[in-house]
Design a protein around this motif. Structure first.
Motif, PDB file in Angstrom:
ATOM      1  N   LEU A 117       0.835  -1.383   0.050  1.00 33.59           N
ATOM      2  CA  LEU A 117       0.348   0.146  -0.388  1.00 33.59           C
ATOM      3  C   LEU A 117       0.706   1.449  -0.081  1.00 33.59           C
ATOM      4  N   PRO A 118       1.649   1.418   0.822  1.00 35.29           N
ATOM      5  CA  PRO A 118       2.690   2.031   1.214  1.00 35.29           C
ATOM      6  C   PRO A 118       3.192   2.637  -0.578  1.00 35.29           C
ATOM      7  N   LEU A 119       4.049   1.260  -0.808  1.00 32.60           N
ATOM      8  CA  LEU A 119       5.106   1.880  -1.434  1.00 32.60           C
ATOM      9  C   LEU A 119       4.695   1.736  -3.267  1.00 32.60           C
ATOM     10  N   CYS A 120       2.757   0.823  -3.376  1.00 34.69           N
ATOM     11  CA  CYS A 120       2.476   1.554  -4.801  1.00 34.69           C
ATOM     12  C   CYS A 120       2.783   3.059  -4.414  1.00 34.69           C
ATOM     13  N   MET A 121       2.030   3.924  -3.387  1.00 33.03           N
ATOM     14  CA  MET A 121       1.873   5.555  -4.044  1.00 33.03           C
ATOM     15  C   MET A 121       3.385   6.178  -3.501  1.00 33.03           C
ATOM     16  N   GLY A 122       4.279   5.482  -3.368  1.00 38.63           N
ATOM     17  CA  GLY A 122       5.390   6.280  -3.500  1.00 38.63           C
ATOM     18  C   GLY A 122       6.068   6.732  -4.257  1.00 38.63           C
ATOM     19  N   ILE A 123       5.831   5.240  -4.911  1.00 39.52           N
ATOM     20  CA  ILE A 123       6.452   5.333  -6.442  1.00 39.52           C
ATOM     21  C   ILE A 123       6.189   6.147  -7.049  1.00 39.52           C
ATOM     22  N   ALA A 124       4.785   6.148  -7.534  1.00 39.13           N
ATOM     23  CA  ALA A 124       3.460   6.459  -8.352  1.00 39.13           C
ATOM     24  C   ALA A 124       5.042   8.435  -7.675  1.00 39.13           C
ATOM     25  N   ILE A 125       4.486   8.745  -7.200  1.00 43.62           N
ATOM     26  CA  ILE A 125       4.438  10.127  -6.494  1.00 43.62           C
ATOM     27  C   ILE A 125       6.495  10.061  -7.200  1.00 43.62           C
ATOM     28  N   ALA A 126       6.666   9.317  -6.043  1.00 49.69           N
ATOM     29  CA  ALA A 126       8.422   9.527  -7.065  1.00 49.69           C
ATOM     30  C   ALA A 126       8.568   9.509  -8.745  1.00 49.69           C
ATOM     31  N   LYS A 143      -2.118   6.562  -9.788  1.00 52.03           N
ATOM     32  CA  LYS A 143      -1.939   5.240 -10.649  1.00 52.03           C
ATOM     33  C   LYS A 143      -1.055   4.118 -10.236  1.00 52.03           C
ATOM     34  N   GLY A 144      -0.263   4.489  -9.358  1.00 53.49           N
ATOM     35  CA  GLY A 144       0.471   2.861  -8.168  1.00 53.49           C
ATOM     36  C   GLY A 144      -0.621   2.706  -7.869  1.00 53.49           C
ATOM     37  N   LEU A 145      -1.067   2.732  -7.557  1.00 50.20           N
ATOM     38  CA  LEU A 145      -2.378   1.556  -6.960  1.00 50.20           C
ATOM     39  C   LEU A 145      -3.024   0.895  -8.040  1.00 50.20           C
ATOM     40  N   ILE A 146      -3.282   1.709  -9.089  1.00 48.85           N
ATOM     41  CA  ILE A 146      -4.052   0.131  -9.948  1.00 48.85           C
ATOM     42  C   ILE A 146      -3.161  -0.191 -10.672  1.00 48.85           C
ATOM     43  N   THR A 147      -1.518   0.108 -10.577  1.00 47.67           N
ATOM     44  CA  THR A 147      -0.265  -0.988 -11.341  1.00 47.67           C
ATOM     45  C   THR A 147      -1.126  -1.903 -10.287  1.00 47.67           C
ATOM     46  N   GLY A 148      -1.115  -2.101  -8.878  1.00 50.17           N
ATOM     47  CA  GLY A 148      -0.489  -3.105  -7.716  1.00 50.17           C
ATOM     48  C   GLY A 148      -2.009  -3.598  -7.838  1.00 50.17           C
ATOM     49  N   ILE A 149      -2.957  -2.952  -7.912  1.00 44.32           N
ATOM     50  CA  ILE A 149      -3.931  -3.799  -8.534  1.00 44.32           C
ATOM     51  C   ILE A 149      -4.554  -5.116  -9.594  1.00 44.32           C
ATOM     52  N   GLY A 159       5.996   3.240   9.888  1.00 42.02           N
ATOM     53  CA  GLY A 159       6.489   4.209   9.874  1.00 42.02           C
ATOM     54  C   GLY A 159       5.642   5.501   8.906  1.00 42.02           C
ATOM     55  N   VAL A 160       4.836   5.120   8.298  1.00 39.87           N
ATOM     56  CA  VAL A 160       3.287   5.795   6.791  1.00 39.87           C
ATOM     57  C   VAL A 160       2.346   6.336   8.708  1.00 39.87           C
ATOM     58  N   GLY A 161       2.311   4.672   9.134  1.00 37.32           N
ATOM     59  CA  GLY A 161       0.741   5.155  10.425  1.00 37.32           C
ATOM     60  C   GLY A 161       1.352   6.175  11.206  1.00 37.32           C
ATOM     61  N   SER A 183       5.664  11.336   4.586  1.00 39.10           N
ATOM     62  CA  SER A 183       6.160  10.038   4.686  1.00 39.10           C
ATOM     63  C   SER A 183       5.751   9.944   3.579  1.00 39.10           C
ATOM     64  N   LEU A 184       5.613   9.438   3.313  1.00 38.23           N
ATOM     65  CA  LEU A 184       5.794   8.107   1.955  1.00 38.23           C
ATOM     66  C   LEU A 184       6.730   8.426   0.839  1.00 38.23           C
ATOM     67  N   ALA A 185       7.434   9.870   1.304  1.00 44.00           N
ATOM     68  CA  ALA A 185       8.826  10.721   0.235  1.00 44.00           C
ATOM     69  C   ALA A 185       9.609   9.296   0.721  1.00 44.00           C
TER      70      ALA A 185
END
Length: 508
Positions: free
Chosen positions: A25-34, A41-47, A198-200, A343-345
């Motif tokens: 969950l945090p990696l999909c969002m963090g990588i999308a932002i990066a 977009k990252g969550l869709i790829t993870g799904i 950490g994110v939580g 936090s995701l960064a």
């Protein structure tokens, strides 16, 4: 799988899938932002990686999704060509992977020098760190690694009088929690991922203290995050730069996927990976990501290792993790909107540091200095130029090393007991690169000498060296010299050529 077998393993697979979901969950969002894209977009790829690729995969315990290793490349592609061109590039890249898998080329994608792969990941890791430290301060990253490095002091100076320092503290606290959890977490709680913890904690602290920081933007309806590929955009693939980009994405994604699959195989004793099937599944997944305008995917080692360590034994864990991602986005999107971007960064900065594997660098020293030099040159070239240039430099150095190894030839001129006879002993590979050295040795042979040239100690001899020997025999025949090429393996092939040359014979 039979119903009885499924019933027996289902509880364990469900538990493992929850662990993988919490890591993803945090990696999909963090990588999308990066990558310069919205978190959705990252969550869709993870799904897609869970529900589709998880079902088709040739490596049943490998988890697929957005990868940090492609974040830098995607960021550059989006910056140069726009987000609308990512779809056509991914569609072509996925098609190339699918075709490669069908043609059973999976093993060839793994023929990549480890020094190049580790150097590539190290360079990507440094670029991720340099870009995400800006995001940790609620600032925007610069286009290149050098720009991010030179602009960092200014970003810190700007953040201190503003609210950027609050975001920076959240990012640093996320990194600290991940590091401390990795070092000291209790064995009974090992299934809880440090990134989620950490994110939580950072999210809870930001809400409790009402900090004014940037937070994740996720649409209430997932369909709003889908940008369907337009047929007219496919015409843009006639641009050579986009074709090169698609090949780069296909190659790097395939190499990372298959290297990850090989690593996952070493973690468990279950069924081994079918690399061609895995490559085809990744191709289908990336084509779907291209159709909906999501991030590219690869097999990812962090989520895959979490899957194995959580006790998964079948592909159902990977599939269920995709289902949990979908359910969370559909039902609890408001929770995602509370997460600070900083936090995701922080998660990505920590991941970037982990990609710079110094143990792997030191381990390459066992094979000589050249692999270490290739690692460093690849990483530095990626940092100072771009990803594709760095990888090409790494491959060029690898080929240069192979050429050097293949051209090593020891040349010895030995006096034989018989008067007027010598032996020209060649050991190694006689290629055109050694023609100058061989010419120099032949020039030192006294006139009228019978020269024996045994070829059985050669691993290879090319036509340029053979023609040089024949030419020397012809040129010195009038002076009474003889050249006797002795080779069991080459005798028949040489006799037809040598028979017509005065003063040259084939023996042995």
């Amino acid at each position: 799988m039979r119903a009885a077998q499924l019933k027996a393993v289902l509880p364990r697979e469900l538990l493992a899938s929850v662990v993988v979901f919490l890591v993803a969950l945090p990696l999909c969002m963090g990588i999308a932002i990066a990558s310069g894209l919205p978190p959705a977009k990252g969550l869709i790829t993870g799904i897609i990686g869970g529900l589709v690729v998880g079902w088709l995969a040739g490596s049943p315990l490998q988890v697929s999704g957005p990868a940090a290793g492609l974040a830098v490349l995607v960021f550059e592609l989006v910056r140069q060509h726009g987000i609308e061109m990512l779809g056509p590039i991914l569609l072509l890249a996925g098609f190339l992977q699918l075709v490669a898998g069908r043609l059973k080329l999976g093993c060839w994608f793994r023929v990549t020098a480890p020094a190049v792969v580790y150097g590539m990941l190290a360079g990507i890791g440094v670029l991720i760190v340099l870009s995400q430290v800006h995001v940790m301060l609620d600032a925007s990253p610069k286009p290149s690694g050098l720009d991010n490095l030179t602009a960092f002091p200014g970003a810190v100076a700007q953040a201190l009088p503003s609210l950027g320092w609050q975001a920076g503290l959240l990012g640093l606290s996320t990194i600290a929690v991940m590091w401390l959890w990795e070092k000291f977490r209790p064995h009974s709680l090992r299934f809880i991922p440090g990134a989620l913890l950490g994110v939580g904690l950072a999210t809870g602290a930001s809400l409790l203290l009402a900090l004014q920081v940037k937070r994740v933007e996720v649409p209430a309806n997932l369909a709003e995050a889908i940008d369907w590929l337009k047929p007219a955009d496919l015409l843009s693939l006639a641009d050579p730069t986009l074709l090169i980009a698609a090949f780069a994405v296909a190659f790097i994604a395939s190499a990372e996927t298959l290297l990850s699959a090989a690593a996952v195989d070493r973690m468990h004793s279950g069924p081994r990976s079918d690399f061609d099937r895995e490559l085809s599944a990744q191709g289908v997944g990336n084509m779907l990501c291209g159709l909906v305008g999501a991030l590219p995917m690869t097999g990812v080692i962090v989520r895959s290792s979490a899957n194995v360590q959580a006790g998964a034994t079948t592909r159902y864990s990977t599939i269920f993790h995709g289902l949990w991602l979908l359910a969370f986005v559909l039902l609890l999107s408001s929770v995602l909107q509370s997460i600070p971007v900083a936090s995701l960064a922080g998660v990505l900065v920590y991941t970037g540091f982990k990609l710079v594997d110094l143990k792997a660098f030191r381990g390459l020293g066992r094979y000589g200095r050249m692999p270490m030099f290739t690692y460093a040159a690849t990483a530095l070239a990626i940092i100072f130029t771009d990803l594709l240039t760095g990888v090409l430099i790494g491959f060029g150095l690898t080929l240069l090393k192979l050429a050097f190894k293949a051209s090593r030839l020891k040349i010895s001129l030995i006096d034989l007991p018989q008067e007027g006879e010598m032996e020209l002993r060649l050991v190694g590979a006689a290629t055109f690169l050694k023609v100058p050295a061989l010419t120099q040795v032949l020039g030192s042979i006294p006139p009228g000498t019978t020269v024996h040239v045994p070829l059985n100690n050669l691993s290879y001899i090319d036509h340029s060296c053979l023609e040089l020997l024949e030419e020397w025999g012809r040129a010195n025949a009038a002076k009474g010299a003889k050249l006797l090429i002795e080779s069991r393996g080459l005798k028949r092939r040489l006799e037809g050529r040598i028979r017509t040359t005065t003063g040259i014979g084939a023996a042995g």
